[in-house]
Scaffold this motif. Structure first.
Motif, PDB file in Angstrom:
ATOM      1  N   GLN A  25      24.938  49.204  71.779  1.00  0.00           N
ATOM      2  CA  GLN A  25      26.336  48.933  71.467  1.00  0.00           C
ATOM      3  C   GLN A  25      26.459  47.713  70.564  1.00  0.00           C
ATOM      4  OE1 GLN A  25      28.640  48.403  74.998  1.00  0.00           O
ATOM      5  NE2 GLN A  25      30.268  47.522  73.785  1.00  0.00           N
ATOM      6  N   TYR A  26      25.673  46.659  70.879  1.00  0.00           N
ATOM      7  CA  TYR A  26      25.657  45.469  70.026  1.00  0.00           C
ATOM      8  C   TYR A  26      25.234  45.840  68.623  1.00  0.00           C
ATOM      9  CZ  TYR A  26      25.937  42.415  74.088  1.00  0.00           C
ATOM     10  OH  TYR A  26      26.341  41.774  75.204  1.00  0.00           O
ATOM     11  N   TYR A  29      27.350  45.261  65.272  1.00  0.00           N
ATOM     12  CA  TYR A  29      26.926  44.278  64.276  1.00  0.00           C
ATOM     13  C   TYR A  29      26.679  44.928  62.923  1.00  0.00           C
ATOM     14  CZ  TYR A  29      26.857  40.212  67.172  1.00  0.00           C
ATOM     15  OH  TYR A  29      27.252  39.160  67.937  1.00  0.00           O
ATOM     16  N   ARG A  58      28.216  45.485  57.492  1.00  0.00           N
ATOM     17  CA  ARG A  58      28.545  46.341  56.350  1.00  0.00           C
ATOM     18  C   ARG A  58      29.854  45.893  55.711  1.00  0.00           C
ATOM     19  NH1 ARG A  58      26.987  52.005  58.866  1.00  0.00           N
ATOM     20  NH2 ARG A  58      24.933  52.297  57.931  1.00  0.00           N
ATOM     21  N   LYS A  59      30.812  45.532  56.551  1.00  0.00           N
ATOM     22  CA  LYS A  59      32.104  45.108  56.002  1.00  0.00           C
ATOM     23  C   LYS A  59      31.926  43.867  55.136  1.00  0.00           C
ATOM     24  CE  LYS A  59      35.445  47.411  58.798  1.00  0.00           C
ATOM     25  NZ  LYS A  59      34.830  48.052  59.979  1.00  0.00           N
ATOM     26  N   LYS A  63      23.936  64.237  74.159  1.00  0.00           N
ATOM     27  CA  LYS A  63      23.361  62.894  74.200  1.00  0.00           C
ATOM     28  C   LYS A  63      24.448  61.884  73.885  1.00  0.00           C
ATOM     29  CE  LYS A  63      20.164  64.102  71.304  1.00  0.00           C
ATOM     30  NZ  LYS A  63      19.098  64.032  70.315  1.00  0.00           N
ATOM     31  N   GLU A  70      26.285  58.426  73.382  1.00  0.00           N
ATOM     32  CA  GLU A  70      25.923  57.055  73.036  1.00  0.00           C
ATOM     33  C   GLU A  70      27.129  56.427  72.328  1.00  0.00           C
ATOM     34  OE1 GLU A  70      23.348  56.623  69.580  1.00  0.00           O
ATOM     35  OE2 GLU A  70      23.273  58.784  69.402  1.00  0.00           O
ATOM     36  N   TRP A  71      27.037  55.135  72.023  1.00  0.00           N
ATOM     37  CA  TRP A  71      28.137  54.501  71.306  1.00  0.00           C
ATOM     38  C   TRP A  71      28.066  54.871  69.833  1.00  0.00           C
ATOM     39  CZ3 TRP A  71      32.066  53.025  73.892  1.00  0.00           C
ATOM     40  CH2 TRP A  71      31.893  52.580  75.212  1.00  0.00           C
ATOM     41  N   ASP A  86      29.748  54.970  65.867  1.00  0.00           N
ATOM     42  CA  ASP A  86      30.633  54.320  64.922  1.00  0.00           C
ATOM     43  C   ASP A  86      31.061  55.390  63.914  1.00  0.00           C
ATOM     44  OD1 ASP A  86      31.839  52.866  62.969  1.00  0.00           O
ATOM     45  OD2 ASP A  86      30.112  51.619  62.475  1.00  0.00           O
ATOM     46  N   GLU A 133      32.746  55.306  61.227  1.00  0.00           N
ATOM     47  CA  GLU A 133      32.549  54.957  59.826  1.00  0.00           C
ATOM     48  C   GLU A 133      31.097  55.234  59.407  1.00  0.00           C
ATOM     49  OE1 GLU A 133      33.323  50.814  58.848  1.00  0.00           O
ATOM     50  OE2 GLU A 133      34.422  51.524  57.102  1.00  0.00           O
ATOM     51  N   ASP A 134      30.208  54.882  60.308  1.00  0.00           N
ATOM     52  CA  ASP A 134      28.790  55.106  60.104  1.00  0.00           C
ATOM     53  C   ASP A 134      28.506  56.603  59.965  1.00  0.00           C
ATOM     54  OD1 ASP A 134      26.112  54.815  60.047  1.00  0.00           O
ATOM     55  OD2 ASP A 134      25.904  53.824  61.964  1.00  0.00           O
ATOM     56  N   ALA A 175      40.528  49.821  60.242  1.00  0.00           N
ATOM     57  CA  ALA A 175      39.671  48.633  60.318  1.00  0.00           C
ATOM     58  C   ALA A 175      39.407  48.227  61.772  1.00  0.00           C
ATOM     59  CB  ALA A 175      40.299  47.488  59.558  1.00  0.00           C
ATOM     60  N   LEU A 210      34.015  51.315  68.803  1.00  0.00           N
ATOM     61  CA  LEU A 210      32.963  52.308  68.986  1.00  0.00           C
ATOM     62  C   LEU A 210      33.476  53.405  69.911  1.00  0.00           C
ATOM     63  CD1 LEU A 210      29.808  50.065  69.502  1.00  0.00           C
ATOM     64  CD2 LEU A 210      30.551  51.218  67.414  1.00  0.00           C
ATOM     65  N   ALA A 252      26.421  61.622  68.819  1.00  0.00           N
ATOM     66  CA  ALA A 252      26.436  61.322  67.380  1.00  0.00           C
ATOM     67  C   ALA A 252      26.070  62.543  66.537  1.00  0.00           C
ATOM     68  CB  ALA A 252      25.480  60.168  67.081  1.00  0.00           C
ATOM     69  N   PRO A 309      34.147  50.138  74.828  1.00  0.00           N
ATOM     70  CA  PRO A 309      32.981  49.287  74.643  1.00  0.00           C
ATOM     71  C   PRO A 309      33.289  47.874  75.120  1.00  0.00           C
ATOM     72  CG  PRO A 309      34.049  49.700  72.533  1.00  0.00           C
ATOM     73  CD  PRO A 309      34.757  50.531  73.553  1.00  0.00           C
ATOM     74  N   LEU A 310      32.243  47.175  75.525  1.00  0.00           N
ATOM     75  CA  LEU A 310      32.415  45.776  75.937  1.00  0.00           C
ATOM     76  C   LEU A 310      32.776  44.944  74.717  1.00  0.00           C
ATOM     77  CD1 LEU A 310      29.169  45.544  78.042  1.00  0.00           C
ATOM     78  CD2 LEU A 310      31.499  45.693  78.932  1.00  0.00           C
ATOM     79  N   LEU A 330      32.377  42.119  72.136  1.00  0.00           N
ATOM     80  CA  LEU A 330      31.174  41.451  71.677  1.00  0.00           C
ATOM     81  C   LEU A 330      31.310  39.950  71.791  1.00  0.00           C
ATOM     82  CD1 LEU A 330      29.911  43.158  68.470  1.00  0.00           C
ATOM     83  CD2 LEU A 330      28.980  43.213  70.759  1.00  0.00           C
ATOM     84  N   GLU A 331      30.242  39.333  72.195  1.00  0.00           N
ATOM     85  CA  GLU A 331      30.255  37.883  72.191  1.00  0.00           C
ATOM     86  C   GLU A 331      29.075  37.447  71.346  1.00  0.00           C
ATOM     87  OE1 GLU A 331      28.683  36.596  76.037  1.00  0.00           O
ATOM     88  OE2 GLU A 331      29.140  38.624  76.669  1.00  0.00           O
ATOM     89  N   GLU A 332      29.302  36.524  70.494  1.00  0.00           N
ATOM     90  CA  GLU A 332      28.205  36.042  69.657  1.00  0.00           C
ATOM     91  C   GLU A 332      27.324  35.126  70.482  1.00  0.00           C
ATOM     92  OE1 GLU A 332      26.002  36.330  67.536  1.00  0.00           O
ATOM     93  OE2 GLU A 332      27.111  36.051  65.674  1.00  0.00           O
TER      94      GLU A 332
END
Lengths: 230, 335
Positions: free
Chosen positions: A190-191, A195, A200-201, B178, B180-181, B183, B185-186, B210, B214, B219, B328-329, B331-333
């Motif tokens: 998920q990370y 990311y 990409r953005k 299957k 999964e998370w 995207d 756009e991907d 924008a 996820l 996929a 989705p959780l 995100l934390e940097e």
């Protein structure tokens, strides 16, 4: 150039096609089974190996660790589509790249050239990595796109460093996660997806048509510098 | 076509009731019971359990009300009649099961026929062009032209086979998915790679929200859905016209909309274009795979979503709704 390429492929038609297209620039040797391949490897030292995964006398994957122990010969796996799991396993074992059947010869040739080029310049410790309009300065922790610095978080920066250091090379999810986060697959996917999306953005002109970070569905990502063609 | 059986059963039930009412005195109860089995049997041939059960219940109620003593009441004096009611249901049940089995076989055969047809068209182009190459025109330009034809046909076959493999994966087991998370756009980026000609790229306009998060999905299948929708639009919309693909985030759904300037589809056919063999029956078109859109529907359903087509002033739109089941959780940097 007169490098030797070993083709390990049991399908005669595909082997002939590979030989014919490689002939112009390389010397080729063909093995139709694992046994034959092992015999040939005792007497020859190929510069590159094309490896089909489904061989009559066993799994082509089993050859990879064997080869890796002895020499650094680049290995390109040739496999059927819908076998992502096999491909990922082969890459994680140390194969350098893969193509799926049906493959285009142009693509295969590009991969072969790239794998060879990589093998030639293995340890490259330059502090500044470049790829087209992108420059990554490892010492000063800066990323520059078309002469404009872009802000990256620490994680994004390590992702970029990994990508830029492995230009044109496919990296499996697992490999990226291990290098950047050091965590297992389950928590990390998920990370990774998020990311890649934000990265990409920041670096792609059109994130829906990425030119740098290419997705290899079910396998991983490939960082492309488009002057390389594919 | 299927609705006709329902109407027929109801009409028959009405007719039987009328006849039985008129000849009530001449006919014995056993004969009346037997003719009442007819609508049950006819609806059961359709192979849809719920329809069978509804018609059977209607028949049993009518039979009970009008003929089983005491008449005009739901009471049943002789418990033996309960058995006859059970037999009505039993007959309906067994015939429905058999009809279902026959229908599945039929679907398999039609599928096989569509498939071999869909595969044969590009294959014969490959064989034909290859033999042309063997006879070898000396003209290099002509040779290139022929080789390009071979390549295009082969790519079409490849795409069809990929669709099929995903289709079988879908039908065989839900647990083969299957998740999964993903995207979107991907996935769109990957899908666009399948349409590489500059002309196709120029026509495709992409808008992705924008703030899209996820999405928890398969996929490979989501990719197939996007590819099939684009493929379909490229096939049916007039040349050079734009094709717009939009992904938007709503509170509880991700909405994927693809609009193109294709000919409007008659209202009555809007839902049936997702049926497995719509194209086989309704169009002379030969290069379309009859299963592309139906697989889109199955993929949407596998994600608990839905797909619909509607006419728009500018053309036709396809809209896929994906309910968001997992978030989705954040995100934390982590430096």
């Amino acid at each position: 150039m007169n490098d030797l390429i070993l083709i390990i492929e049991d399908d005669a038609a595909i082997a002939a096609l590979l030989e014919r297209s490689l002939k112009e620039h390389y010397k080729t040797l063909c093995a139709a089974s694992l046994k034959e391949a092992k015999l040939l490897l005792q007497t020859h030292t190929p510069q590159l190996i094309l490896l089909d995964l489904g061989l009559p006398d066993g799994d082509g994957k089993s050859l990879i660790p064997l080869l890796r122990r002895a020499l650094q010969t680049p290995i390109i796996v040739v496999s059927a589509r819908h076998e992502e799991r096999e491909i990922v396993a082969a890459l994680d074992l140390g194969a350098d790249d893969y193509v799926t059947k049906p493959f285009s010869l142009v693509e295969l040739m590009a991969r072969v050239r790239r794998a060879q080029r990589r093998a030639l310049m293995l340890s490259d410790d330059t502090p500044v990595l470049t790829c087209n309009d992108l420059t990554l300065d490892l010492e000063r922790h800066r990323c520059i796109l078309k002469e404009v610095p872009i802000k990256l978080t620490p994680t994004e920066f390590s992702l970029m460093r990994l990508f830029m250091a492995h230009q044109g090379q496919v990296l499996t999810h697992q490999q990226i996660l291990k290098q950047v986060w050091g965590v297992g697959y389950q928590q990390g996917m998920q990370y990774l997806r998020s990311y890649i999306n934000t990265l990409r953005k920041k670096i792609e002109t059109d994130p829906a048509r990425p030119r740098y970070i290419q997705t290899e569905l079910g396998i991983g990502y490939r960082f492309c510098c488009h002057h390389e063609g594919v | 076509m299927l609705r006709r059986t329902t109407l027929l059963s109801i009409a028959l039930l009405v007719l039987i009731t009328a006849v039985s009412q008129v000849f009530k005195t001449q006919l014995e109860l056993i004969n009346i019971a037997l003719i009442h089995l007819l609508p049950v049997m006819i609806i059961a041939l359709r192979g849809v359990m719920s329809a069978t059960m509804i018609i059977t219940t209607a028949t049993v109620i009518l039979f009970d009300l009008l003929y089983v003593p005491p008449q005009y009441s739901f009471d049943v004096h002789d418990l033996i009649y309960i058995w006859s009611f059970i037999i009505f249901y039993l007959v309906g049940y067994i015939i429905t099961l058999q009809a279902k089995r026959i229908r599945i076989n039929e679907i398999r055969q039609t599928l096989l026929r569509t498939l071999s047809h869909d595969l044969k068209t590009p294959l014969s182009s490959i064989i034909g062009n290859a033999s042309l190459l063997i006879q070898s025109p000396s003209d290099a330009e002509a040779q290139r032209e022929i080789a390009l034809q071979i390549q295009m046909s082969a790519q079409r076959m490849d795409r069809l086979i990929a669709t099929l493999l995903d289709g079988t994966r879908l039908q065989h087991a839900q647990n083969a998915l299957k998740f999964e998370w993903c995207d979107f756009e991907d996935l769109i980026g990957v899908a666009l790679q399948e349409f590489s000609s500059p002309d196709q790229q120029y026509r495709l306009r992409i808008h992705v929200d924008a703030h899209l998060k996820l999405f928890w999905g398969d996929a490979g299948l989501l990719l197939r859905l996007i590819v099939n929708l684009i493929d379909n639009a490229l096939k049916y919309a007039p040349d050079q016209t734009p094709i717009t693909l939009r992904v938007t985030a709503q509170a509880h759904h991700v909405v994927l909309t693809l609009c193109n300037a294709g000919e409007p589809i008659p209202q009555a056919e809007l839902s049936s274009i997702f049926d497995r063999f719509y194209h086989l029956e309704h169009s002379a078109d030969i290069h379309g795979s009859g299963i592309g859109l139906s697989i889109c529907k199955e993929i949407a359903q596998a994600h608990h979503g839905s797909i619909r087509a509607y006419n728009d002033p500018q053309g036709i739109c396809f809209e896929v709704l994906f309910p968001i089941k997992r978030h989705p959780l954040e995100l934390e940097e982590r430096p």
